[in-house]
Each structure stands twice: as structure tokens, then as C-alpha cells.
Enzyme design. Structure first.
Site, short mmCIF file in Angstrom:
data_model
loop_
_atom_site.label_atom_id
_atom_site.label_comp_id
_atom_site.label_asym_id
_atom_site.label_seq_id
_atom_site.Cartn_x
_atom_site.Cartn_y
_atom_site.Cartn_z
N GLY A 46 -40.43 37.70 33.53
CA GLY A 46 -39.95 37.37 34.86
C GLY A 46 -41.13 37.08 35.77
O GLY A 46 -42.25 37.50 35.50
N GLN A 51 -45.49 36.09 43.65
CA GLN A 51 -46.55 36.28 42.65
C GLN A 51 -47.38 35.02 42.43
O GLN A 51 -48.45 35.07 41.82
CB GLN A 51 -45.96 36.73 41.31
CG GLN A 51 -45.39 38.13 41.37
CD GLN A 51 -44.85 38.54 40.01
OE1 GLN A 51 -43.73 38.21 39.66
NE2 GLN A 51 -45.65 39.25 39.23
N CYS A 91 -45.95 44.52 34.87
CA CYS A 91 -45.86 43.43 35.86
C CYS A 91 -47.06 42.52 35.69
O CYS A 91 -48.18 43.00 35.53
CB CYS A 91 -45.85 44.03 37.26
SG CYS A 91 -45.75 42.80 38.57
N LEU A 92 -46.84 41.21 35.72
CA LEU A 92 -47.95 40.26 35.56
C LEU A 92 -48.97 40.40 36.68
O LEU A 92 -50.12 39.98 36.52
CB LEU A 92 -47.41 38.83 35.50
CG LEU A 92 -46.54 38.50 34.27
CD1 LEU A 92 -45.98 37.09 34.37
CD2 LEU A 92 -47.33 38.68 32.98
N HIS A 133 -36.41 44.14 38.87
CA HIS A 133 -37.85 44.10 39.10
C HIS A 133 -38.24 42.88 39.93
O HIS A 133 -38.99 42.99 40.91
CB HIS A 133 -38.56 44.10 37.74
CG HIS A 133 -40.05 43.99 37.80
ND1 HIS A 133 -40.89 44.99 37.36
CD2 HIS A 133 -40.87 43.00 38.25
CE1 HIS A 133 -42.15 44.61 37.55
NE2 HIS A 133 -42.16 43.40 38.07
N GLU A 134 -37.71 41.71 39.55
CA GLU A 134 -38.07 40.47 40.27
C GLU A 134 -37.51 40.47 41.69
O GLU A 134 -38.17 40.01 42.62
CB GLU A 134 -37.60 39.23 39.50
CG GLU A 134 -38.21 39.06 38.12
CD GLU A 134 -39.69 39.31 38.06
OE1 GLU A 134 -40.42 38.97 39.03
OE2 GLU A 134 -40.16 39.87 37.04
N HIS A 137 -39.63 42.28 44.11
CA HIS A 137 -40.80 41.51 44.56
C HIS A 137 -40.50 40.72 45.83
O HIS A 137 -41.38 40.50 46.65
CB HIS A 137 -41.22 40.49 43.48
CG HIS A 137 -42.18 41.02 42.46
ND1 HIS A 137 -43.44 41.46 42.78
CD2 HIS A 137 -42.07 41.15 41.12
CE1 HIS A 137 -44.06 41.85 41.67
NE2 HIS A 137 -43.25 41.67 40.64
ZN ZN Z 1 -43.64 42.09 38.69
#
Ligand code: ZN
Length: 166
Positions: A46, A51, A91-92, A133-134, A137
């Protein structure tokens, strides 16, 4: 544009509240395409617009290994949730880290697609986790804000009790 740079923790962009996406124009199509490419290249499941430095309510999710399950979520909201699951999350924007996070087991999400058409999706398990999660953000929330605990380097490599529960 293609692959975009992923913003990492410490950058204020990750802590901002994103605005609704109002235009369903060429720029949005390019953003969605770039976000999917960036997510796949980074081997994530995701990616949210903040991000990649864009403060709009846009996210992509694909939990499949063969990239067959891409969800493009524009102005998404969770309208129903049920149950709970506790498991690992990363998380990226926080490379090399993982935590244990409790999320709803099932969610119903209302969102728009790249053309502005409205949809509802009911999903559960890992996809529900990724969507939660997304969406966090988009309001400047990271998993480390809501996690039960952070995993050590040893735990990241090995088995943890939470891997057995859902
Ligand atoms: Zn994330």
C-alpha cells in the site's frame, strides 16, 4: 514521472491532514499510476499520497504477489468495521521497522475511482489491515502511533506469538 521518491519518517509531510481530491483529471491518473509503480518497486502492499509528498486523499493498495489486486482509492472512508485482528505491520516510510498493530478484521470502505465514480468495498483480513493503514496516512497517523508494541530486530526476522492470532 514514473517512480516517485518515498518520504520517510521525520518529514513533516507525513504528519499533515490531506485534503479531498476534487479534480478527476489527467494529473490524478498520472499520480495513481506513479503511486502503483512506486509501491510495486518498493515491494509494498500500500502507498498513500502523502508518502510521495502529495497532500490529497488518495491511496493505492495491492496485497497480491502477482499485482492483480490493485485498488485505487480516492477520497476513501471506512463506513463500517467489525471484529479485530492483531498482527505485524510495517511501512515504506519507516524502513526496517515493524510493529504489532490491532486493526478491525472486516471493513466496508466507500471511495471514488480515478473517474470519480463512487464504490463500496467490503473486505477482511490482510487487505482490511492494509486499507486501515493507508487511510490513517491521510490524517497524518502512522502505525507507530497506534501499535501495541514495536518489534525488535530479532523479532522482525523470527516468529512472534501474534503471528498465530488474528
Ligand atoms: Zn505506511
Amino acid at each position: 514521472m514514473g517512480i516517485r521518491k518515498i518520504v520517510e519518517i521525520g518529514d513533516d509531510t507525513l504528519r499533515k491532514h490531506c485534503k479531498p481530491q476534487e479534480k478527476f483529471d489527467h494529473r490524478l491518473q498520472v499520480l495513481l499510476k506513479d503511486m502503483a509503480e512506486t509501491m510495486y518497486k518498493a515491494e509494498g502492499v500500500g502507498l498513500a499520497a502523502p508518502q510521495v509528498g502529495i497532500l490529497r486523499r488518495v491511496a493505492v493498495v495491492d496485497i497480491t504477489e502477482d499485482h492483480s489486486g490493485l485498488l485505487e482509492l480516492v477520497n476513501p472512508e471506512i463506513i463500517e468495521k467489525d471484529g479485530s485482528q492483531t498482527g505485524r505491520e510495517g511501512c515504506l516510510s519507516l524502513p526496517g521497522r515493524q510493529g504489532v498493530v490491532t486493526r478491525p478484521m472486516k471493513v466496508k470502505v466507500r471511495y471514488q475511482d480515478r473517474k470519480g465514480d463512487a464504490f463500496e468495498l467490503e473486505t477482511e483480513g490482510f487487505e482490511a489491515r492494509a486499507i486501515c493503514h493507508e487511510l490513517d496516512h491521510l490524517d497524518g497517523t502512522l502505525y507507530i502511533d497506534v501499535m501495541d508494541r514495536e518489534l525488535s530486530e530479532e523479532e522482525i526476522k523470527g516468529h512472534i506469538p501474534e503471528d498465530d492470532t488474528q
